[in-house]
Design a protein around this motif. Sequence first.
Motif, short mmCIF file in Angstrom:
data_model
loop_
_atom_site.label_atom_id
_atom_site.label_comp_id
_atom_site.label_asym_id
_atom_site.label_seq_id
_atom_site.Cartn_x
_atom_site.Cartn_y
_atom_site.Cartn_z
N HIS A 166 -34.39 -58.92 -17.47
CA HIS A 166 -34.95 -58.61 -18.78
C HIS A 166 -35.54 -57.21 -18.73
N PRO A 167 -35.20 -56.35 -19.69
CA PRO A 167 -35.75 -54.99 -19.69
C PRO A 167 -37.25 -55.00 -19.99
N PRO A 168 -37.94 -53.90 -19.69
CA PRO A 168 -39.38 -53.83 -19.99
C PRO A 168 -39.64 -53.99 -21.49
N VAL A 169 -40.85 -54.38 -21.82
CA VAL A 169 -41.21 -54.67 -23.20
C VAL A 169 -40.92 -53.53 -24.17
N GLY A 170 -41.13 -52.30 -23.81
CA GLY A 170 -40.92 -51.18 -24.73
C GLY A 170 -39.46 -50.77 -24.90
N HIS A 171 -38.59 -51.22 -24.02
CA HIS A 171 -37.18 -50.82 -24.04
C HIS A 171 -36.47 -51.46 -25.24
N PRO A 172 -35.58 -50.70 -25.92
CA PRO A 172 -34.87 -51.26 -27.08
C PRO A 172 -34.09 -52.53 -26.75
N LEU A 173 -33.55 -52.64 -25.54
CA LEU A 173 -32.76 -53.83 -25.19
C LEU A 173 -33.62 -55.08 -25.06
N TYR A 174 -34.94 -54.91 -25.03
CA TYR A 174 -35.85 -56.05 -24.94
C TYR A 174 -35.65 -56.99 -26.12
N LYS A 175 -35.26 -56.41 -27.27
CA LYS A 175 -35.07 -57.19 -28.49
C LYS A 175 -33.80 -58.03 -28.47
N LEU A 176 -32.91 -57.80 -27.49
CA LEU A 176 -31.61 -58.47 -27.46
C LEU A 176 -31.61 -59.65 -26.51
N SER A 177 -30.75 -60.61 -26.83
CA SER A 177 -30.56 -61.74 -25.92
C SER A 177 -29.78 -61.28 -24.70
N GLU A 178 -29.72 -62.12 -23.70
CA GLU A 178 -28.99 -61.80 -22.47
C GLU A 178 -27.52 -61.50 -22.79
N ARG A 179 -26.90 -62.33 -23.62
CA ARG A 179 -25.48 -62.15 -23.97
C ARG A 179 -25.29 -60.88 -24.79
N GLN A 180 -26.21 -60.60 -25.69
CA GLN A 180 -26.12 -59.37 -26.48
C GLN A 180 -26.22 -58.14 -25.58
N ARG A 181 -27.07 -58.20 -24.54
CA ARG A 181 -27.17 -57.08 -23.60
C ARG A 181 -25.85 -56.89 -22.85
N GLN A 182 -25.20 -58.00 -22.47
CA GLN A 182 -23.90 -57.90 -21.81
C GLN A 182 -22.88 -57.24 -22.73
N VAL A 183 -22.83 -57.68 -23.97
CA VAL A 183 -21.90 -57.10 -24.95
C VAL A 183 -22.21 -55.63 -25.15
N ALA A 184 -23.48 -55.29 -25.27
CA ALA A 184 -23.87 -53.89 -25.47
C ALA A 184 -23.41 -53.02 -24.30
N GLU A 185 -23.63 -53.48 -23.07
CA GLU A 185 -23.21 -52.72 -21.89
C GLU A 185 -21.69 -52.51 -21.88
N LEU A 186 -20.95 -53.55 -22.22
CA LEU A 186 -19.49 -53.46 -22.22
C LEU A 186 -19.00 -52.54 -23.34
N LEU A 187 -19.64 -52.62 -24.50
CA LEU A 187 -19.28 -51.72 -25.59
C LEU A 187 -19.52 -50.27 -25.19
N CYS A 188 -20.64 -50.02 -24.54
CA CYS A 188 -20.97 -48.66 -24.11
C CYS A 188 -20.06 -48.17 -22.99
N SER A 189 -19.40 -49.11 -22.31
CA SER A 189 -18.42 -48.75 -21.28
C SER A 189 -17.02 -48.62 -21.88
N HIS A 190 -16.95 -48.63 -23.20
CA HIS A 190 -15.71 -48.42 -23.97
C HIS A 190 -14.69 -49.53 -23.81
N TYR A 191 -15.15 -50.76 -23.62
CA TYR A 191 -14.24 -51.90 -23.61
C TYR A 191 -13.97 -52.32 -25.04
N SER A 192 -12.75 -52.76 -25.30
CA SER A 192 -12.38 -53.23 -26.63
C SER A 192 -12.99 -54.61 -26.86
N VAL A 193 -13.05 -55.01 -28.12
CA VAL A 193 -13.56 -56.33 -28.47
C VAL A 193 -12.73 -57.41 -27.78
N LYS A 194 -11.43 -57.21 -27.75
CA LYS A 194 -10.53 -58.19 -27.12
C LYS A 194 -10.83 -58.31 -25.62
#
Length: 144
Positions: free
Chosen positions: A72-100
């Motif tokens: 879990h990211p620190p309290v002030g970090h923007p990713l703190y607001k996201l669920s564990e699965r949302q953080r995984q999706v965010a990381e993969l999106l930022c790594s330029h993976y397609s939705v598929k």
Amino acid sequence: MIVKKLKLTVDSHIHNVKENEKLAVLHSMILREVSALDFSDKVVITWESIVSSQPDKAEQLVAAAAEVGVSHPPVGHPLYKLSERQRQVAELLCSHYSVKKIANILYVSENTVKKHSQNIKKALEIEQSGTDFIYTLKQMIDNG
């Protein structure tokens, strides 16, 4: 009922060497049994294997999440607001993976990935779409 076509698919995302060896044994058993059949000339067996010396970032992320959970990211970090699965999706999106590709990696539907993306935008109050959304998301992750 007459079966006209029968298909067996074994799809695996195993990162463990011992488990990969077990899959190789399974493949050999299937090949041996099909070869022993009287109609083995009518059966097609394929084996697809993607080999790399280093797991890619997505595989590392999923393996890490499966083994120890996403930290879990620190309290002030923007990713703190996201669920564990949302953080995984965010990381993969930022790594330029397609939705598929993300859907395949996380074993969810493409619509689930799209819904997670919408929820990420909403939680982080990002108004941009497409590549601008991903750029903004990456900046938030990197800069905290």
